[in-house]
Design a protein around this motif. Structure first.
Motif, PDB file in Angstrom:
ATOM      1  N   TYR A 125       0.839  -1.203   0.000  1.00 40.68           N
ATOM      2  CA  TYR A 125       0.000   0.000   0.000  1.00 40.68           C
ATOM      3  C   TYR A 125       0.868   1.245   0.000  1.00 40.68           C
ATOM      4  O   TYR A 125       2.035   1.203   0.368  1.00 40.68           O
ATOM      5  CB  TYR A 125      -0.903   0.019   1.236  1.00 40.68           C
ATOM      6  CG  TYR A 125      -0.153   0.251   2.540  1.00 40.68           C
ATOM      7  CD1 TYR A 125       0.494  -0.796   3.188  1.00 40.68           C
ATOM      8  CD2 TYR A 125      -0.069   1.520   3.102  1.00 40.68           C
ATOM      9  CE1 TYR A 125       1.196  -0.578   4.367  1.00 40.68           C
ATOM     10  CE2 TYR A 125       0.622   1.743   4.280  1.00 40.68           C
ATOM     11  CZ  TYR A 125       1.256   0.693   4.908  1.00 40.68           C
ATOM     12  OH  TYR A 125       1.944   0.902   6.066  1.00 40.68           O
ATOM     13  N   TRP A 417      -7.758  -0.250  14.776  1.00 37.41           N
ATOM     14  CA  TRP A 417      -7.322   1.101  15.141  1.00 37.41           C
ATOM     15  C   TRP A 417      -7.560   1.489  16.594  1.00 37.41           C
ATOM     16  O   TRP A 417      -7.006   2.460  17.086  1.00 37.41           O
ATOM     17  CB  TRP A 417      -7.966   2.129  14.191  1.00 37.41           C
ATOM     18  CG  TRP A 417      -7.506   1.887  12.797  1.00 37.41           C
ATOM     19  CD1 TRP A 417      -8.224   1.311  11.784  1.00 37.41           C
ATOM     20  CD2 TRP A 417      -6.196   2.139  12.254  1.00 37.41           C
ATOM     21  NE1 TRP A 417      -7.457   1.204  10.659  1.00 37.41           N
ATOM     22  CE2 TRP A 417      -6.210   1.704  10.917  1.00 37.41           C
ATOM     23  CE3 TRP A 417      -5.023   2.697  12.781  1.00 37.41           C
ATOM     24  CZ2 TRP A 417      -5.080   1.804  10.096  1.00 37.41           C
ATOM     25  CZ3 TRP A 417      -3.903   2.800  11.959  1.00 37.41           C
ATOM     26  CH2 TRP A 417      -3.946   2.361  10.638  1.00 37.41           C
ATOM     27  N   TYR A 576       6.212   7.644   7.448  1.00 33.11           N
ATOM     28  CA  TYR A 576       4.827   7.403   7.865  1.00 33.11           C
ATOM     29  C   TYR A 576       4.352   6.053   7.338  1.00 33.11           C
ATOM     30  O   TYR A 576       4.519   5.739   6.168  1.00 33.11           O
ATOM     31  CB  TYR A 576       3.944   8.524   7.310  1.00 33.11           C
ATOM     32  CG  TYR A 576       2.498   8.494   7.784  1.00 33.11           C
ATOM     33  CD1 TYR A 576       2.190   8.315   9.117  1.00 33.11           C
ATOM     34  CD2 TYR A 576       1.455   8.684   6.879  1.00 33.11           C
ATOM     35  CE1 TYR A 576       0.860   8.314   9.544  1.00 33.11           C
ATOM     36  CE2 TYR A 576       0.133   8.692   7.298  1.00 33.11           C
ATOM     37  CZ  TYR A 576      -0.161   8.507   8.634  1.00 33.11           C
ATOM     38  OH  TYR A 576      -1.464   8.504   9.057  1.00 33.11           O
TER      39      TYR A 576
HETATM   40  C1  LIG Z   1      -5.275   5.925   7.631  1.00 30.97           C
HETATM   41  C2  LIG Z   1      -4.025   6.106   6.886  1.00 30.97           C
HETATM   42  C3  LIG Z   1      -4.000   6.943   5.763  1.00 30.97           C
HETATM   43  C4  LIG Z   1      -5.204   7.705   5.294  1.00 30.97           C
HETATM   44  O1  LIG Z   1      -5.342   8.886   5.989  1.00 30.97           O
HETATM   45  P1  LIG Z   1      -6.146  10.121   5.375  1.00 30.97           P
HETATM   46  O2  LIG Z   1      -6.708  10.813   6.529  1.00 30.97           O
HETATM   47  O3  LIG Z   1      -7.236   9.527   4.531  1.00 30.97           O
HETATM   48  O4  LIG Z   1      -5.208  10.921   4.595  1.00 30.97           O
HETATM   49  C5  LIG Z   1      -2.802   7.088   5.075  1.00 30.97           C
HETATM   50  N1  LIG Z   1      -1.690   6.435   5.450  1.00 30.97           N
HETATM   51  C6  LIG Z   1      -1.686   5.625   6.524  1.00 30.97           C
HETATM   52  C7  LIG Z   1      -0.427   4.944   6.884  1.00 30.97           C
HETATM   53  C8  LIG Z   1      -2.841   5.426   7.269  1.00 30.97           C
HETATM   54  O5  LIG Z   1      -2.823   4.619   8.320  1.00 30.97           O
END
Ligand SMILES: *Cc1c(COP(=O)(O)O)cnc(C)c1O
Length: 853
Positions: A125, A417, A576
């Motif tokens: 992803y 989560w 991230y």
């Molecule tokens: C939840 C998540 C996202 C999506 O976040 P948005 O608020 O839709 O931008 C992106 N990256 C990671 C690693 C996530 O856990």
């Protein structure tokens, strides 16, 4: 110690020693090979206990943990009673969970997506789209939905981010070790690896099929990195969102066409095909091809079948987020394929175009999906409207509001989560029922009774955990970058213990406006410099390697964070990913989101934060436009005031500082003798019990069934029955309509003279319309009157539609009439519209035929 061996006399051979667990520990292996461990608190705890000191370094990966488990440690575990009993408990619930099968009559759903965000140990992803798809599979598993996921297996995944001393984003592509991922090859009847083939420019390309079990749901992954393929084809599945347009096209051909072939080879005959974003839209073509070949349907008959069982979810209003391919590029790969569909090249190209006759229009994957999927949805209510506007040109003659483009607001998988401590507290105050019925607000009322002290204890614990994580990470990162020891200490020592912590983490695309907070640095410095009421900001996120402005933004924030006045107060964390996201959405106090409305289709990280009692402060865009309540968070105002984006930014930044200074910070620090702000605690109770439950994956799954899946399963099933009888009937009917449509015309019209007379409110008037039917049955024609309010020279808002009744249908002349009572006052414009009508036509714009009379 690493020896550098350059001495050619040293001869080495390679040996692979597979680890083998003592028999009593084999349940660990079994659980490690199914990702369901990742949303079971017990199983997670179990794997962590095996080797707490390596848990993080090994990417929280149980397979890797078991791989390095030595004989000695294994013996220790066997003697550890607490460990062994936790294992027995986790294993028993794992077995029980897997043993449940979907109800026999539930529809089978094939869910296609370019990315799946399940866990950091499977890097399949890049961001939100993937995490949504991953959460969706997990929820499908929990609810026993009969679903299979289809995606690609990326050797290098998406890039991993680090930051240089100068703040530049460095993109690292480390190969994934497939033996350390919870998946295995799919084998055919002869025990051989299942492979599918696809034709690319006359070459045969092979793809191996893997399965990655997500609880009860199989995720099938295609992999072209095989010896049978040439180098170029091997690289098709190397990188997620890497490479040029041509590379992307090959990936999408593999996902769509290869994905359907894999399902066929597996014998997974789905009732519903869900196309998650346009990337996978070629799946519709491959299904049509199959129906033509195996069932001898015509292209149009096959299209009826495919449409009736397909759903397309679109995820962004940003044009760059929709894939387009030029005609020349497409011709290279699809000129043969289009003949297998019995289509001419222009007819094929028309599938990806708005205007079939416009040769300059590139081929859009979203347009293809809309042409070949019966249902279309955006991912929040607002995004549904924006998508209607975006796709309106595909449906001339209809008003935007009439389009069948609809929405399901995104959600997040609760067990993935939620922090463990919260879950236990919710069970204590809500009882257990909410777990199975998450969006039922009644079952959350117990949250209102939790004492403030208990709430703040958890908040504090999670924040402390986050701050530890940040300090550890920063120490490593800053040292590696080569920052001076002095400045590293300055940062670490300046991180306040009890600050109000604000998080901002997402993809760094410019429309998300991470720069907003930094519009006025003096003002910001003043805010974070308050010793009485400490405040700190944490940023994280990747910019796509081709997105220069996004990378510049990261660089700016990294450099700002180095200034003395911001050291330890503004922090940028590298890399991230989903694990960091969990620390952040559970540990901060405020989740900040400042996109340019309406470009954030939904956003999901704020939902993750909400269920963990983290307040959202966000632009009223995407999900927050639905989720916001004045007693549960903060909002930046709805409408843009300025056309000039830089003025808008300036205004929004001032509003941002103001809301922090006048509202958020004082509320947080309005503490009593015990150090608790009752007002703040009440916000937390509200966001957990009144907002978060409505944005769970459970609610999203329910919506998909209620709005689309049930309907598609029914109609799709009907069209396949009796050797596709209804599909053939619909195809014939549409063909007739197409042929006769031009000859249908207005003969006479009898209406009240609105040019010269006005009506009084409450009064009605009669209309009658005579139409020449040109051989079409009158009951297959509909006539209606539409009332519009003019908004501007070019904009009409549809106010009301009045259908006319067929009053006389003898011969080839049909009369439609009605008595109309507008029941509204004011000036309107109205018109008559003729359209084809059929009881089994799901949306009348499906036929693209309409006549204004
Ligand atoms: C939840 C998540 C996202 C999506 O976040 P948005 O608020 O839709 O931008 C992106 N990256 C990671 C690693 C996530 O856990």
């Amino acid at each position: 110690m690493v020896e550098h061996l350059n001495d050619s006399s040293v001869k080495l051979k390679r040996i692979f020693i597979e680890s083998r667990l003592p028999e009593e520990l084999e349940p660990l292996q079994e659980m490690a090979n199914n990702l369901s461990w990742s949303w079971s608190q017990d199983a997670t705890e179990l794997f962590k206990q095996i080797s707490p000191e390596h848990w993080e370094a090994l990417n929280y990966n149980p397979i890797a943990i078991l791989d390095q488990l030595g004989v000695e440690r294994a013996q220790e575990l066997l003697k550890d009673k607490a460990f062994m009993s936790l294992m027995a408990k986790a294993h028993a619930s794992f077995k029980k969970y897997l043993a449940e099968k979907p109800a026999a009559n539930s529809p089978r759903i094939a869910y296609f997506s370019m990315e799946f965000g399940l866990h950091i140990s499977a890097r399949l992803y890049s961001g939100g789209l993937g995490v949504l798809a991953g959460d969706f599979l997990k929820e499908a598993s929990d609810e026993n939905v009969n679903m299979a996921g289809v995606g690609l297996l990326y050797r290098y995944g998406y890039f991993e981010q680090s930051i240089s001393l100068y703040g530049d984003q460095v993109n690292n592509y480390a190969p994934q070790e497939y033996t350390k991922m919870p998946m295995h090859p799919v084998r055919d009847q002869n025990g051989e690896w299942l492979k599918i083939t696809m034709d690319l420019q006359g070459r045969q390309v092979f793809a191996k099929v893997w399965v990655l079990p997500v609880g009860r749901i199989p995720l099938y992954l295609l992999d072209t990195d095989l010896n049978e393929n040439n180098w170029e084809d091997r690289s098709i599945t190397h990188h997620l969102y890497g490479g040029d347009k041509e590379h992307r096209l090959k990936q999408e051909l593999l996902l769509g066409i290869g994905g359907i072939r894999a399902l066929e080879a597996l014998g997974f005959d789905a009732d519903i095909y869900h196309c998650n974003e346009g990337h996978a839209a070629f799946m519709t073509l491959e299904r049509i091809r199959g129906l033509i070949r195996h069932h001898h349907l015509s292209y149009h008959q096959a299209t009826e079948v495919v449409r009736s069982s397909s759903l397309f979810t679109t995820h962004t209003p940003v044009p760059a987020g929709h894939d387009y391919f030029t005609e020349d590029l497409l011709r290279k790969y699809m000129s043969d394929y289009c003949h297998q569909l019995s289509l001419t090249w222009p007819d094929f190209m028309a599938l990806g175009r708005i205007d079939a006759n416009n040769n300059d229009e590139p081929f859009s994957m979203s347009h293809l999906a809309i042409h070949l999927c019966q249902e279309v949805n955006g991912v929040s209510e607002l995004h549904g409207l924006v998508s209607q506007q975006m796709f309106k040109p595909m449906f001339p003659g209809y008003n935007q509001q009439e389009l069948h483009v609809s929405f399901v607001t995104n959600g997040v998988h609760y067990p993935t989560w939620i922090a463990n401590d919260w879950h236990k507290l919710f069970l204590e105050f809500n009882g257990e029922k909410f777990v199975k019925d998450q969006s039922n607000l009644k079952l959350w009322e117990g949250i209102q009774k939790i004492p403030g002290k208990r709430i703040m204890e958890i908040r504090k614990k999670l924040k402390t955990r986050l701050l530890h994580y940040i300090k550890d990470k920063l120490k490593t990162e800053l040292t590696r970058r080569g920052e001076k020891p002095g400045s590293i200490f300055e940062v670490l020592n300046n991180i306040p213990e009890n600050a109000l912590v604000i998080g901002f983490a997402r993809r760094f695309a410019t429309y998300k406006r991470a720069h907003l907070l930094f519009q006025n640095l003096e003002h910001l410095a003043q805010m974070v410099g308050d010793k009485q009421r400490p405040v700190m900001f944490i940023f994280a996120g990747k910019a796509h390697p081709a997105d220069q402005p996004g990378q510049k933004l990261i660089k700016d924030i990294v450099n700002i964070s180095k200034r003395p006045e911001f050291a330890g107060k503004v922090i940028f964390l590298e890399g991230y990913n989903m694990e960091m996201a969990r620390y952040l959405v559970q540990g901060v106090d405020i989740w900040l989101n400042t996109p340019t409305r309406p470009l954030e289709a939904s956003g999901t990280s704020g939902m993750k934060a909400a269920m963990n009692g983290v307040m959202n402060f966000s632009v009223l865009d995407g999900w927050w436009a639905e989720g916001y309540r004045a007693d549960s968070g903060w909002a930046l105002p709805l409408e843009n005031t300025y056309d000039d984006p830089s003025l808008q930014d300036e205004l929004d930044a001032e509003t941002l500082y103001n809301t922090f200074e006048e509202d958020i910070i004082p509320t947080y620090y309005k503490t009593d003798a015990e150090g608790i702000s009752e007002e703040w605690v009440q916000y937390i109770r509200n966001i957990i019990s009144k907002v978060a439950p409505l944005f769970t994956m459970k609610r999203m799954m329910d919506d998909y069934f209620a709005r689309f899946y049930n309907k598609l399963a029914k109609r799709g099933g009907q069209l396949k029955k009796d050797q596709f009888k209804d599909a053939k009937m619909m195809a014939d009917w549409k063909k007739q309509m197409q042929q006769r449509w031009d000859g249908i015309h207005l003969v006479d019209r009898d209406i009240f003279d609105t040019d010269n007379y006005s009506l009084t409110l409450g009064e009605s008037f009669n209309v009658g319309v005579k139409v020449y039917c040109n051989g079409v049955k009158p009951e297959h024609l509909g006539v209606e009157v539409l009332f519009f309010k003019r908004k501007s020279e070019t904009e009409l808002e549809l106010r009301n539609t009045y259908p006319l009744e067929l009053s006389n249908g003898k011969g080839d002349i049909a009369t439609f009439s009605s008595e109309i009572n507008p029941q509204m006052s004011g000036v309107y414009e109205y018109g008559f519209r003729l359209y084809p009508k059929h009881e089994s036509l799901p949306h009348r714009q499906d036929l693209g035929l309409i006549k204004w009379l």
